[in-house]
Design a protein around this motif. Structure first.
Motif, PDB file in Angstrom:
ATOM      1  N   TYR A  96     -18.402  33.690  45.333  1.00 56.43           N
ATOM      2  CA  TYR A  96     -19.334  34.692  44.822  1.00 56.43           C
ATOM      3  C   TYR A  96     -19.072  34.985  43.344  1.00 56.43           C
ATOM      4  CZ  TYR A  96     -21.947  39.040  44.390  1.00 56.43           C
ATOM      5  OH  TYR A  96     -22.806  40.017  43.969  1.00 56.43           O
ATOM      6  N   GLY A  97     -17.804  35.120  42.977  1.00 57.65           N
ATOM      7  CA  GLY A  97     -17.461  35.353  41.576  1.00 57.65           C
ATOM      8  C   GLY A  97     -17.838  34.176  40.694  1.00 57.65           C
ATOM      9  N   PHE A  98     -17.633  32.956  41.184  1.00 55.78           N
ATOM     10  CA  PHE A  98     -18.019  31.760  40.434  1.00 55.78           C
ATOM     11  C   PHE A  98     -19.523  31.743  40.213  1.00 55.78           C
ATOM     12  CE2 PHE A  98     -18.937  27.250  39.885  1.00 55.78           C
ATOM     13  CZ  PHE A  98     -17.967  26.885  38.977  1.00 55.78           C
ATOM     14  N   PHE A  99     -20.279  32.104  41.255  1.00 60.03           N
ATOM     15  CA  PHE A  99     -21.736  32.174  41.119  1.00 60.03           C
ATOM     16  C   PHE A  99     -22.129  33.216  40.076  1.00 60.03           C
ATOM     17  CE2 PHE A  99     -25.711  34.277  42.347  1.00 60.03           C
ATOM     18  CZ  PHE A  99     -26.592  33.221  42.156  1.00 60.03           C
ATOM     19  N   LEU A 100     -21.509  34.390  40.109  1.00 62.25           N
ATOM     20  CA  LEU A 100     -21.829  35.432  39.139  1.00 62.25           C
ATOM     21  C   LEU A 100     -21.453  35.023  37.717  1.00 62.25           C
ATOM     22  CD1 LEU A 100     -20.786  38.725  40.977  1.00 62.25           C
ATOM     23  CD2 LEU A 100     -23.085  37.840  40.599  1.00 62.25           C
ATOM     24  N   LEU A 101     -20.341  34.319  37.564  1.00 64.90           N
ATOM     25  CA  LEU A 101     -19.905  33.913  36.232  1.00 64.90           C
ATOM     26  C   LEU A 101     -20.810  32.846  35.631  1.00 64.90           C
ATOM     27  CD1 LEU A 101     -16.039  33.746  36.696  1.00 64.90           C
ATOM     28  CD2 LEU A 101     -17.288  35.295  35.200  1.00 64.90           C
ATOM     29  N   PHE A 102     -21.298  31.931  36.464  1.00 64.31           N
ATOM     30  CA  PHE A 102     -22.027  30.777  35.946  1.00 64.31           C
ATOM     31  C   PHE A 102     -23.485  30.735  36.377  1.00 64.31           C
ATOM     32  CE2 PHE A 102     -17.568  29.452  36.046  1.00 64.31           C
ATOM     33  CZ  PHE A 102     -17.413  29.118  34.712  1.00 64.31           C
ATOM     34  N   ARG A 103     -24.063  31.864  36.781  1.00 66.36           N
ATOM     35  CA  ARG A 103     -25.443  31.835  37.251  1.00 66.36           C
ATOM     36  C   ARG A 103     -26.443  31.508  36.153  1.00 66.36           C
ATOM     37  NH1 ARG A 103     -26.152  38.114  38.824  1.00 66.36           N
ATOM     38  NH2 ARG A 103     -25.291  38.939  36.909  1.00 66.36           N
ATOM     39  N   SER A 104     -26.141  31.800  34.915  1.00 67.94           N
ATOM     40  CA  SER A 104     -27.060  31.439  33.833  1.00 67.94           C
ATOM     41  C   SER A 104     -26.991  29.940  33.530  1.00 67.94           C
ATOM     42  CB  SER A 104     -26.741  32.238  32.573  1.00 67.94           C
ATOM     43  OG  SER A 104     -25.435  31.931  32.124  1.00 67.94           O
ATOM     44  N   PHE A 105     -25.924  29.290  33.956  1.00 72.85           N
ATOM     45  CA  PHE A 105     -25.749  27.863  33.709  1.00 72.85           C
ATOM     46  C   PHE A 105     -26.332  27.005  34.835  1.00 72.85           C
ATOM     47  CE2 PHE A 105     -23.034  24.009  33.956  1.00 72.85           C
ATOM     48  CZ  PHE A 105     -23.408  23.447  32.752  1.00 72.85           C
ATOM     49  N   ILE A 106     -26.550  27.573  36.011  1.00 74.24           N
ATOM     50  CA  ILE A 106     -27.002  26.810  37.175  1.00 74.24           C
ATOM     51  C   ILE A 106     -28.355  26.142  36.942  1.00 74.24           C
ATOM     52  CG2 ILE A 106     -27.709  27.021  39.600  1.00 74.24           C
ATOM     53  CD1 ILE A 106     -25.390  29.013  39.923  1.00 74.24           C
ATOM     54  N   PRO A 107     -29.388  26.818  36.386  1.00 75.74           N
ATOM     55  CA  PRO A 107     -30.658  26.111  36.155  1.00 75.74           C
ATOM     56  C   PRO A 107     -30.532  24.947  35.169  1.00 75.74           C
ATOM     57  CG  PRO A 107     -30.986  28.473  36.018  1.00 75.74           C
ATOM     58  CD  PRO A 107     -29.516  28.245  36.101  1.00 75.74           C
ATOM     59  N   VAL A 108     -29.707  25.109  34.150  1.00 73.64           N
ATOM     60  CA  VAL A 108     -29.514  24.038  33.178  1.00 73.64           C
ATOM     61  C   VAL A 108     -28.843  22.845  33.840  1.00 73.64           C
ATOM     62  CG1 VAL A 108     -28.345  23.415  31.020  1.00 73.64           C
ATOM     63  CG2 VAL A 108     -29.384  25.667  31.264  1.00 73.64           C
ATOM     64  N   ALA A 109     -27.808  23.101  34.625  1.00 72.90           N
ATOM     65  CA  ALA A 109     -27.089  22.022  35.303  1.00 72.90           C
ATOM     66  C   ALA A 109     -27.971  21.334  36.334  1.00 72.90           C
ATOM     67  CB  ALA A 109     -25.827  22.562  35.954  1.00 72.90           C
ATOM     68  N   SER A 110     -28.742  22.116  37.091  1.00 71.63           N
ATOM     69  CA  SER A 110     -29.587  21.497  38.116  1.00 71.63           C
ATOM     70  C   SER A 110     -30.695  20.664  37.490  1.00 71.63           C
ATOM     71  CB  SER A 110     -30.169  22.554  39.048  1.00 71.63           C
ATOM     72  OG  SER A 110     -31.020  23.421  38.343  1.00 71.63           O
ATOM     73  N   GLU A 111     -31.268  21.115  36.397  1.00 74.61           N
ATOM     74  CA  GLU A 111     -32.302  20.312  35.724  1.00 74.61           C
ATOM     75  C   GLU A 111     -31.705  19.028  35.169  1.00 74.61           C
ATOM     76  OE1 GLU A 111     -36.116  20.780  32.890  1.00 74.61           O
ATOM     77  OE2 GLU A 111     -35.291  22.427  34.015  1.00 74.61           O
ATOM     78  N   PHE A 112     -30.487  19.107  34.634  1.00 74.64           N
ATOM     79  CA  PHE A 112     -29.827  17.907  34.132  1.00 74.64           C
ATOM     80  C   PHE A 112     -29.576  16.910  35.256  1.00 74.64           C
ATOM     81  CE2 PHE A 112     -25.818  15.629  33.371  1.00 74.64           C
ATOM     82  CZ  PHE A 112     -26.200  14.873  32.279  1.00 74.64           C
ATOM     83  N   VAL A 113     -29.059  17.399  36.380  1.00 77.10           N
ATOM     84  CA  VAL A 113     -28.774  16.510  37.512  1.00 77.10           C
ATOM     85  C   VAL A 113     -30.055  15.898  38.045  1.00 77.10           C
ATOM     86  CG1 VAL A 113     -27.948  16.457  39.899  1.00 77.10           C
ATOM     87  CG2 VAL A 113     -26.617  17.615  38.147  1.00 77.10           C
ATOM     88  N   LEU A 114     -31.111  16.707  38.172  1.00 80.13           N
ATOM     89  CA  LEU A 114     -32.370  16.179  38.683  1.00 80.13           C
ATOM     90  C   LEU A 114     -33.006  15.175  37.718  1.00 80.13           C
ATOM     91  CD1 LEU A 114     -33.955  19.323  40.333  1.00 80.13           C
ATOM     92  CD2 LEU A 114     -33.005  17.303  41.456  1.00 80.13           C
ATOM     93  N   SER A 115     -32.822  15.374  36.432  1.00 78.09           N
ATOM     94  CA  SER A 115     -33.360  14.397  35.488  1.00 78.09           C
ATOM     95  C   SER A 115     -32.561  13.103  35.512  1.00 78.09           C
ATOM     96  CB  SER A 115     -33.392  14.974  34.070  1.00 78.09           C
ATOM     97  OG  SER A 115     -32.079  15.115  33.576  1.00 78.09           O
TER      98      SER A 115
END
Length: 135
Positions: free
Chosen positions: A92-111
C-alpha cells in the motif's frame, strides 16, 4: 552520456538481490527472514544508487509522508516477524509513493509490448480521446 559510479553499480546489485529475496520470501509463504533480508538489501541498494540525502528527501516530502509511513512501517512489521501484515502495508505504501508514476510506466510497457487490443483498452480506461493504436 550518463556516468555510473562504483557505488551506483553496487547499489544496483544490492537492489537486485533485495528484490530476489523479496520474491523468494513471498514464494515461500511469506518467510519473515527472507523478506526482512530483502527489505534491508532493497533499502540499502536504494541509498547506494541515489545517495542518502536524496533518499531521505524522497521519503520526507510532505505529500509522500503517508506512503512513506506505510512503506517503512511495513518494513518494520516484517522485521518484527509480522510478514503478511507488513507486506500488505508495504504494498500500500509503495502504491501511494509511486502512484503518479504508474500511468507512465504502464503506457511505456504497453507501447513496448505493442498489443493493439490491450493498448486500445488502456486508452479507453484512461479517458484519452485519441483512437490511435500504438505510439
Amino acid at each position: 552520456m550518463v556516468v555510473i559510479t562504483e557505488f551506483q553499480k553496487i547499489g544496483v546489485g544490492l537492489t537486485g538481490f533485495g528484490l530476489f529475496f523479496l520474491v523468494f520470501g513471498v514464494l515461500l509463504y511469506f518467510d519473515s527472514v527472507l523478506l526482512a533480508f530483502g527489505n534491508l538489501l532493497f533499502l540499502v541498494g536504494l541509498v547506494f544508487i541515489t545517495g542518502l540525502r536524496r533518499t531521505a528527501q524522497f521519503f520526507v516530502q510532505r505529500y509522500r509522508l503517508r506512503g512513506s509511513f506505510f512503506f517503512l512501517g511495513g518494513v518494520a512489521l516484517v522485521l518484527c516477524r509480522w510478514s503478511v501484515i507488513g507486506m500488505v502495508a508495504e504494498a500500500y505504501g509503495f502504491f501511494l509513493l509511486f502512484r503518479s508514476f504508474i500511468p507512465v510506466a504502464s503506457e511505456f510497457v504497453l507501447s513496448m509490448v505493442n498489443i493493439p487490443s490491450l493498448y486500445t483498452l488502456y486508452q479507453s480506461l484512461s479517458g484519452s480521446s485519441s483512437s490511435e493504436v500504438g505510439p
